[in-house]
Design a protein around this motif. Sequence first.
Motif, PDB file in Angstrom:
ATOM      1  N   ARG A   1       2.888   8.579  -1.046  1.00 19.08           N
ATOM      2  CA  ARG A   1       1.969   8.611   0.074  1.00 19.08           C
ATOM      3  C   ARG A   1       0.483   8.937  -0.497  1.00 19.08           C
ATOM      4  O   ARG A   1      -0.598   8.217  -0.032  1.00 19.08           O
ATOM      5  CB  ARG A   1       2.338   9.362   1.360  1.00 19.08           C
ATOM      6  CG  ARG A   1       3.367   9.001   2.189  1.00 19.08           C
ATOM      7  CD  ARG A   1       3.830   9.943   3.043  1.00 19.08           C
ATOM      8  NE  ARG A   1       4.858   9.481   4.023  1.00 19.08           N
ATOM      9  CZ  ARG A   1       5.735  10.464   4.047  1.00 19.08           C
ATOM     10  NH1 ARG A   1       5.945  11.375   3.801  1.00 19.08           N
ATOM     11  NH2 ARG A   1       6.676   9.621   4.820  1.00 19.08           N
TER      12      ARG A   1
ATOM     13  N   SER B   1       9.724   2.974  -2.942  1.00 19.40           N
ATOM     14  CA  SER B   1       8.893   3.967  -2.127  1.00 19.40           C
ATOM     15  C   SER B   1       7.626   3.421  -2.067  1.00 19.40           C
ATOM     16  O   SER B   1       6.876   3.811  -0.802  1.00 19.40           O
ATOM     17  CB  SER B   1       8.706   5.167  -3.313  1.00 19.40           C
ATOM     18  OG  SER B   1       9.940   5.795  -3.772  1.00 19.40           O
TER      19      SER B   1
ATOM     20  N   GLU C   1       4.771   2.340   6.351  1.00 17.64           N
ATOM     21  CA  GLU C   1       4.262   3.117   7.092  1.00 17.64           C
ATOM     22  C   GLU C   1       2.845   2.805   7.788  1.00 17.64           C
ATOM     23  O   GLU C   1       2.591   3.161   8.741  1.00 17.64           O
ATOM     24  CB  GLU C   1       4.208   4.491   6.495  1.00 17.64           C
ATOM     25  CG  GLU C   1       5.638   5.120   6.492  1.00 17.64           C
ATOM     26  CD  GLU C   1       5.384   6.551   5.615  1.00 17.64           C
ATOM     27  OE1 GLU C   1       6.352   7.142   5.556  1.00 17.64           O
ATOM     28  OE2 GLU C   1       4.325   6.747   4.965  1.00 17.64           O
ATOM     29  N   GLU C   2       2.240   1.688   6.931  1.00  9.96           N
ATOM     30  CA  GLU C   2       0.974   1.476   7.199  1.00  9.96           C
ATOM     31  C   GLU C   2       1.038   0.012   7.993  1.00  9.96           C
ATOM     32  O   GLU C   2       0.037  -0.738   8.171  1.00  9.96           O
ATOM     33  CB  GLU C   2       0.022   1.320   5.959  1.00  9.96           C
ATOM     34  CG  GLU C   2      -0.355   2.554   5.138  1.00  9.96           C
ATOM     35  CD  GLU C   2      -1.237   3.297   5.945  1.00  9.96           C
ATOM     36  OE1 GLU C   2      -2.545   2.763   5.909  1.00  9.96           O
ATOM     37  OE2 GLU C   2      -1.320   4.236   6.395  1.00  9.96           O
TER      38      GLU C   2
ATOM     39  N   ARG D   1      -1.135   5.870  -2.403  1.00  6.12           N
ATOM     40  CA  ARG D   1      -1.396   4.800  -1.388  1.00  6.12           C
ATOM     41  C   ARG D   1      -2.613   5.093  -0.802  1.00  6.12           C
ATOM     42  O   ARG D   1      -3.339   4.223  -0.541  1.00  6.12           O
ATOM     43  CB  ARG D   1      -0.252   4.714  -0.359  1.00  6.12           C
ATOM     44  CG  ARG D   1      -0.474   3.727   0.548  1.00  6.12           C
ATOM     45  CD  ARG D   1       0.400   4.183   2.069  1.00  6.12           C
ATOM     46  NE  ARG D   1       0.062   5.344   2.529  1.00  6.12           N
ATOM     47  CZ  ARG D   1       0.749   6.071   3.624  1.00  6.12           C
ATOM     48  NH1 ARG D   1       2.141   5.527   3.652  1.00  6.12           N
ATOM     49  NH2 ARG D   1       0.394   7.217   3.783  1.00  6.12           N
ATOM     50  N   ASP D   2      -2.749   6.265  -0.180  1.00  6.78           N
ATOM     51  CA  ASP D   2      -4.007   6.494   0.416  1.00  6.78           C
ATOM     52  C   ASP D   2      -5.426   6.413  -0.475  1.00  6.78           C
ATOM     53  O   ASP D   2      -6.311   6.086   0.164  1.00  6.78           O
ATOM     54  CB  ASP D   2      -3.756   8.111   0.929  1.00  6.78           C
ATOM     55  CG  ASP D   2      -2.759   8.118   2.263  1.00  6.78           C
ATOM     56  OD1 ASP D   2      -2.358   6.900   2.567  1.00  6.78           O
ATOM     57  OD2 ASP D   2      -2.497   9.229   2.815  1.00  6.78           O
TER      58      ASP D   2
ATOM     59  N   LEU E   1       8.876   8.991  -1.627  1.00 10.40           N
ATOM     60  CA  LEU E   1       8.053   8.720  -0.767  1.00 10.40           C
ATOM     61  C   LEU E   1       6.875   9.728  -0.492  1.00 10.40           C
ATOM     62  O   LEU E   1       5.604   9.254  -0.452  1.00 10.40           O
ATOM     63  CB  LEU E   1       8.588   8.441   0.706  1.00 10.40           C
ATOM     64  CG  LEU E   1       7.551   7.951   1.792  1.00 10.40           C
ATOM     65  CD1 LEU E   1       7.040   6.783   1.552  1.00 10.40           C
ATOM     66  CD2 LEU E   1       8.612   7.723   3.158  1.00 10.40           C
ATOM     67  N   ALA E   2       7.215  11.095  -0.467  1.00 12.77           N
ATOM     68  CA  ALA E   2       6.297  11.949  -0.272  1.00 12.77           C
ATOM     69  C   ALA E   2       5.140  12.229  -1.603  1.00 12.77           C
ATOM     70  O   ALA E   2       3.966  12.363  -1.253  1.00 12.77           O
ATOM     71  CB  ALA E   2       6.812  13.307  -0.415  1.00 12.77           C
TER      72      ALA E   2
ATOM     73  N   ALA F   1       6.290   3.182   1.768  1.00  9.52           N
ATOM     74  CA  ALA F   1       4.860   3.795   1.995  1.00  9.52           C
ATOM     75  C   ALA F   1       3.869   2.697   2.715  1.00  9.52           C
ATOM     76  O   ALA F   1       3.169   3.034   3.660  1.00  9.52           O
ATOM     77  CB  ALA F   1       4.281   4.238   0.618  1.00  9.52           C
TER      78      ALA F   1
ATOM     79  N   ASP G   1      -0.225   7.702  11.291  1.00  8.42           N
ATOM     80  CA  ASP G   1       1.150   7.476  11.181  1.00  8.42           C
ATOM     81  C   ASP G   1       1.366   6.040  11.600  1.00  8.42           C
ATOM     82  O   ASP G   1       0.820   5.507  12.459  1.00  8.42           O
ATOM     83  CB  ASP G   1       1.913   8.493  12.056  1.00  8.42           C
ATOM     84  CG  ASP G   1       2.130   9.758  11.620  1.00  8.42           C
ATOM     85  OD1 ASP G   1       1.878  10.725  12.176  1.00  8.42           O
ATOM     86  OD2 ASP G   1       2.618   9.690  10.241  1.00  8.42           O
TER      87      ASP G   1
END
Length: 148
Positions: free
Chosen positions: A114, A49, A56-57, A117-118, A110-111, A53, A144
Motif C-alpha cells: 500500500r 499483492s 482497492e483504488e 502504491r501510494d 498487501l500492508a 492494492a 478507501d
Amino acid sequence: MTDRPSVLFVCVHNAGRSQMAAAYLSQLSGGAVEVRSAGSAPADQVNPSAVQAMAEEGIDIAAEVPKVLTAEAVQESHVVVTMGCGDTCPYFPGKRYEDWVLDDPAGQGLAAVRPIRDEIRRRVETLLRELGVGPIEGGVEPADRADR
C-alpha cells in the motif's frame, strides 16, 4: 511517435511497481498519455499483492501480463521511468530518463505494498503535471476503495 506524450515504466519483473505506475498513468491521464511498461527480466504474472492494492483504488490490473523490455519501447517513448533496473535500460540521447527509487513489492504482503502504491500515485501525479496533463476529473481518488 504520436503527438501525445508517451511514458515507459521499467522495473526488473514488470510485475509490481511498473504495472501500478502504468495503471495509474492510464487512469489519471484519461488517455492523454501513451503508456507502456516492461521489465528487464519479466515475471510470469503480475504480483498478486499489487493487483489487490490497485483493486482497492478501483483499478483492475489482474489481466495485465509482464512484458520484456525492448530498445524499440524505449525509442518510442518520450519519458523512461526506471524503478530499480536503470543499468539494464538502453540509453538513447534526447530521451528524458527518471529513476524512481521505490521499495520492491515482490514477496510483500498487501500492508507493505500500500505505501509503495501510494508513493507511485504521488509521483505519477507529479509527472502528469510536468507533462502538462492534469489528472482527469473523476479519476481515482486516494481513499478507501471498499465501495468499489
